[in-house]
Design a protein around this motif. Structure first.
Motif, PDB file in Angstrom:
ATOM      1  N   HIS A   1       0.875  -1.173   0.000  1.00  0.00           N
ATOM      2  CA  HIS A   1       0.000   0.000   0.000  1.00  0.00           C
ATOM      3  C   HIS A   1       0.909   1.220   0.000  1.00  0.00           C
ATOM      4  CE1 HIS A   1      -2.141   3.350   1.975  1.00  0.00           C
ATOM      5  NE2 HIS A   1      -3.242   2.852   1.433  1.00  0.00           N
ATOM      6  N   ILE A   2       0.852   2.008  -1.087  1.00  0.00           N
ATOM      7  CA  ILE A   2       1.707   3.181  -1.236  1.00  0.00           C
ATOM      8  C   ILE A   2       0.827   4.413  -1.361  1.00  0.00           C
ATOM      9  CG2 ILE A   2       3.433   4.326  -2.674  1.00  0.00           C
ATOM     10  CD1 ILE A   2       4.283   1.528  -3.650  1.00  0.00           C
ATOM     11  N   PRO A   3       0.867   5.327  -0.376  1.00  0.00           N
ATOM     12  CA  PRO A   3       0.048   6.542  -0.455  1.00  0.00           C
ATOM     13  C   PRO A   3       0.674   7.577  -1.374  1.00  0.00           C
ATOM     14  CG  PRO A   3       1.313   6.521   1.586  1.00  0.00           C
ATOM     15  CD  PRO A   3       1.634   5.236   0.881  1.00  0.00           C
ATOM     16  N   LEU A   4      -0.050   7.945  -2.420  1.00  0.00           N
ATOM     17  CA  LEU A   4       0.428   8.946  -3.377  1.00  0.00           C
ATOM     18  C   LEU A   4      -0.286  10.273  -3.145  1.00  0.00           C
ATOM     19  CD1 LEU A   4       0.385   6.648  -6.540  1.00  0.00           C
ATOM     20  CD2 LEU A   4       2.368   7.237  -5.122  1.00  0.00           C
ATOM     21  N   ALA A   5       0.165  11.295  -3.812  1.00  0.00           N
ATOM     22  CA  ALA A   5      -0.434  12.622  -3.649  1.00  0.00           C
ATOM     23  C   ALA A   5      -1.886  12.609  -4.134  1.00  0.00           C
ATOM     24  CB  ALA A   5       0.372  13.653  -4.427  1.00  0.00           C
ATOM     25  N   GLY A   6      -2.700  13.461  -3.532  1.00  0.00           N
ATOM     26  CA  GLY A   6      -4.088  13.592  -3.954  1.00  0.00           C
ATOM     27  C   GLY A   6      -4.995  12.469  -3.503  1.00  0.00           C
ATOM     28  N   GLY A   7      -4.561  11.705  -2.489  1.00  0.00           N
ATOM     29  CA  GLY A   7      -5.402  10.641  -1.966  1.00  0.00           C
ATOM     30  C   GLY A   7      -5.380   9.353  -2.756  1.00  0.00           C
ATOM     31  N   LEU A   8      -4.546   9.274  -3.788  1.00  0.00           N
ATOM     32  CA  LEU A   8      -4.458   8.057  -4.584  1.00  0.00           C
ATOM     33  C   LEU A   8      -3.587   7.033  -3.856  1.00  0.00           C
ATOM     34  CD1 LEU A   8      -5.574   7.233  -7.388  1.00  0.00           C
ATOM     35  CD2 LEU A   8      -3.311   7.781  -8.326  1.00  0.00           C
ATOM     36  N   ARG A   9      -3.963   5.757  -3.922  1.00  0.00           N
ATOM     37  CA  ARG A   9      -3.204   4.686  -3.273  1.00  0.00           C
ATOM     38  C   ARG A   9      -2.802   3.646  -4.332  1.00  0.00           C
ATOM     39  NH1 ARG A   9      -5.326   4.849   2.141  1.00  0.00           N
ATOM     40  NH2 ARG A   9      -6.413   6.857   2.366  1.00  0.00           N
ATOM     41  N   SER A  10      -1.526   3.342  -4.398  1.00  0.00           N
ATOM     42  CA  SER A  10      -1.066   2.238  -5.239  1.00  0.00           C
ATOM     43  C   SER A  10      -1.115   0.976  -4.402  1.00  0.00           C
ATOM     44  CB  SER A  10       0.370   2.491  -5.715  1.00  0.00           C
ATOM     45  OG  SER A  10       0.909   1.332  -6.324  1.00  0.00           O
ATOM     46  N   ILE A  11      -1.809  -0.050  -4.907  1.00  0.00           N
ATOM     47  CA  ILE A  11      -1.943  -1.304  -4.164  1.00  0.00           C
ATOM     48  C   ILE A  11      -1.612  -2.464  -5.088  1.00  0.00           C
ATOM     49  CG2 ILE A  11      -3.451  -2.783  -2.796  1.00  0.00           C
ATOM     50  CD1 ILE A  11      -5.043  -0.378  -2.037  1.00  0.00           C
TER      51      ILE A  11
END
Length: 565
Positions: free
Chosen positions: A226-236
Motif C-alpha cells: 500500500h503506497i500513499p500517493l499525492a491527492g489521496g491516490l493509493r497504489s496497491i
C-alpha cells in the motif's frame, strides 16, 4: 533517413536512462536518447528510497522533484512473519543526508526527469523503438531504430547504453539475462482513490510523518503493498506465486487481486470509503541479473542490467546508484580507451556486488526464518561486517537503498590488466618528472592498525630478495574519486588476531614492480628485469629505476606486506 552521430546513444528514457544521459551531457558529451513510448506513460514502482536522492542531486533534477508535490516517505511499516503485529522502521534511525524520500506517481516523476534531460541539452527522441545494436567487427557502434511513423534509422555512437528497463533490448540481443528462480513472482497492481484515513489513524505508536510509509502486509497468497500517493491516490499491489493465477483470464486475475485486497483485515479500515480507480496491470519474471553488464562498445544499466524484487523497493535506488558508476566508467572509456577494460569491470563489479546484497536480503526475506530478528542479522552480515551499527540500524541502512558498495565510497577489484593498459600508465615511472611522480602510497592504514613489518633502507631493499607475505594479494584496481576513476595497484594484507584484512593502495605503475617480486630476484634484479621488459616503450633504464623500485619494496616491507630474503 540520415544517421544520427553522437558520443553516447542511450536506449530508454526512464530514471536510469534520463539520469545517465543528463550527467554525460553535462560533462560535455553529445548524447542521443531513444525512448519507444511518449511520456507521460504509466509505470509501476512508485516507492523510492533515500539512496536515490544523491544521484538526483548530481543531475540537478532534485529541486524539480522536491517541488513536484510528491508524498514524503519517512520509513516503512510491515506485517510479516509469524505474528500479525506491525513494526516500523524510519530512515532517521541511521545517519544519512536525508531522512525521507518520496512516493512518486511515476507518470509525473519519469516525465520530470526526461524533461530535465532535454533541458540540459540531451537529444531526446520519443516514439523511437530500438530494435538492436549495430555491430562492426564485434563492437557495438550504433543503434538501429524504428520511429512511430514506421521509418527506420540508425544512431552511430562511440558508446551504446541499454537503459530500456525490463525490456532490456541489448540484454536480450546478446542473451545475457539469467532469471532468479528463487524470486520468480508475479505482481498484480492498480490504484484506489482512498478516503481520509492514514496509517497513524489505524495503527498505534505511529508518528504523523508515518502517514507516507509504504505498508507491506503478508497474506496467505503472498504479500500486499500500500503506497500513499499525492491527492489521496493509493497504489496497491499483490506479489504472489505465478501458479496461483495460471489459466485465469485477465478479468479473473483482476477480480482475484481485488478479493485479496478486500479480505486483508489490515487494509480494510485504511481503505474505508475508497474506490478502485479502474486501472489494473500485471508484471512477471522481473527478477534477473545479466551475466555481464558490458561488452565491446556497450553497457547495461538500471533494470536492463538487473532487477531484484519489489520487497525492499530497491529498484530505482539501485538503478540510479548504478548510473553514477556507469557515468564514470563511460567517461574513462571515452577519454582513455586503453583503460576501458578496467573501467567497465570496475563498474560491473561494484554494481553487481550491490545488487547481490539486495538479492541475498530478498532471498532471506522469502525463504529464511520469518522472524524480524533474522532479517536484522542478515542485513548486519551484508552491510556492516565491521559491526559499527546495531542489528536494527543495519536493516534500516539497507532499507534506505544503501549497501557497502554505494558509489563514492567503494574501491573494487577490477580483474586482469593488459599490456596495452600498462603501457599507457607506465609512463608515470619514466621521463624527466619521474622523481616527482614516484609511486608512493595513495592510501595507507592508520599507524595503530599496521601489521609489524621490517624497516629497511632503499639500498637494503635492493640487496634483498622480496616476496609477498603469506596471504597477501596484489591486483589492479580502479579507485573512485570525486572527479572520476583512477587506476591503482591494490595490495591486500591479511589482518592480525581479528582476521580482518586491510588494503594498501599504490600508484598503478608499481604493479609492474610487484609482479616481478618472486623471492628469487633481488630488488636490483627486479629493476633490471623491469628495464629490459619495457625497453623501447619507456624512457628510462635500470639505474633510474633502482631508487624507485627500492622505495616501493622498503615501504611494503615496513607495512608487513613483503618479506625480505
Amino acid at each position: 533517413m540520415r544517421a544520427v552521430e553522437c558520443d553516447v546513444a542511450v536506449v530508454g528514457g526512464g530514471p536510469a536512462g534520463s539520469s545517465l544521459a543528463t550527467l554525460l551531457q553535462q560533462q560535455g558529451y553529445r548524447v542521443t536518447l531513444l525512448e519507444r513510448e511518449r511520456f507521460p506513460r504509466p509505470h509501476v514502482g512508485e516507492s523510492m528510497l533515500p539512496g536515490v536522492l544523491f544521484a538526483l542531486g548530481k543531475t540537478g533534477a532534485l529541486e524539480r522533484v522536491e517541488k513536484a508535490g510528491f508524498t514524503k516517505k519517512y520509513g516503512a511499516t510491515y506485517i510479516w512473519g509469524r505474528g500479525r503485529d506491525p513494526w516500523t522502521i524510519r530512515f532517521s534511525e541511521v545517519p544519512q543526508d536525508r531522512t525521507f524520500t518520496f512516493q512518486c506517481d511515476r507518470e509525473v516523476f519519469d516525465t520530470l526527469l526526461l524533461d530535465h534531460a532535454r533541458d540540459e541539452g540531451v537529444d531526446v527522441r520519443e516514439g523511437h523503438r530500438v530494435t538492436r545494436a549495430h555491430m562492426t567487427d564485434g563492437q557495438a557502434t550504433g543503434l538501429s531504430f524504428t520511429n512511430e511513423d514506421g521509418e527506420t534509422g540508425e544512431v552511430r555512437a562511440r558508446m551504446c547504453v541499454d537503459a530500456s528497463g525490463q525490456w532490456s533490448v541489448l540484454g536480450r540481443q546478446f542473451r545475457l539475462r539469467e532469471h532468479n528462480e528463487n524470486l520468480r513472482h508475479v505482481a498484480l497492481f492498480g490504484h484506489y482513490h482512498g478516503g481520509p484515513t492514514t496509517l497513524p489513524d489505524v495503527l498505534t505508536d505511529m508518528e504523523p510523518t508515518d502517514a507516507g510509509n509504504v505498508y507491506v502486509v503478508a497474506v496467505d497468497d503472498g504479500w500486499l503493498w500500500h503506497i500513499p500517493l499525492a491527492g489521496g491516490l493509493r497504489s496497491i499491489g499483490l506479489v504472489t506465486d505465478p501458479e496461483r493465477i495460471r489459466g485465469m483470464s485477465r478479468t479473473e486475475r483482476r477480480k482475484y487481486w481485488q478479493r485479496q485486497i478486500e479480505s486483508c483485515e489490515e487494509y480494510r479500515e485504511l481503505l474505508e470509503g475508497g474506490r478502485w480507480a479502474g486501472d489494473f496491470d500485471i508484471v512477471s519474471d522481473w527478477s534477473f541479473i545479466c551475466k555481464r553488464f558490458h561488452g565491446p562498445g556497450y553497457l547495461l544499466v538500471g533494470d536492463a542490467a538487473c532487477f531484484v524484487d519489489p520487497i525492499l523497493a530497491s529498484g530505482i535506488a539501485l538503478a540510479l546508484q548504478g548510473v553514477l558508476r556507469a557515468t564514470k566508467a563511460i567517461r574513462t572509456s571515452l577519454e582513455a580507451p586503453d583503460l576501458t577494460g578496467l573501467a567497465m569491470d570496475w563498474y560491473q563489479d561494484g554494481y553487481l556486488d550491490q545488487a547481490n546484497d539486495f538479492v541475498d536480503m530478498a532471498n532471506h526475506w522469502y525463504h529464511g526464518q520469518r522472524l524480524q530478528e533474522s532479517w536484522f542479522w542478515t542485513a548486519h552480515r551484508l552491510v556492516d561486517p565491521s559491526q559499527n551499527l546495531s542489528l536494527r540500524q543495519a536493516f534500516v541502512f539497507i532499507s534506505s537503498g544503501l549497501t557497502r558498495e554505494t558509489p563514492e565510497e567503494s574501491i573494487r577489484y577490477m580483474g586482469g590488466f593488459t599490456p596495452g593498459q600498462l603501457a599507457v600508465t607506465y609512463e608515470a615511472l619514466a621521463g624527466d618528472d619521474a622523481g616527482g611522480d614516484r609511486p608512493t602510497a595513495v592510501e595507507a592504514p592508520a599507524a595503530e592498525s599496521r601489521r609489524r613489518g621490517v624497516a629497511v633502507t632503499t639500498e637494503e631493499a635492493l640487496a634483498r630478495r622480496p616476496a609477498f607475505a603469506a596471504g597477501a594479494e596484489v591486483r589492479a584496481w580502479m579507485q573512485e574519486t570525486e572527479t572520476g576513476l583512477r587506476p591503482v595497484t591494490r595490495v591486500e594484507v591479511p589482518g592480525a588476531a581479528n582476521g580482518d584484512s586491510r588494503e594498501i593502495l599504490l600508484s598503478l605503475p608499481t604493479l609492474s614492480v610487484l609482479n616481478l617480486m618472486d623471492g628469487r630476484r633481488s630488488g636490483a634484479e627486479v629493476a633490471q628485469a623491469l628495464a629490459e621488459r619495457f625497453a623501447g616503450s619507456v624512457r628510462t633504464d635500470a639505474a633510474a629505476l633502482r631508487p624507485i623500485v627500492g622505495s616501493v619494496i622498503a615501504d611494503l616491507a615496513a607495512e608487513g606486506a613483503v618479506e625480505l630474503g
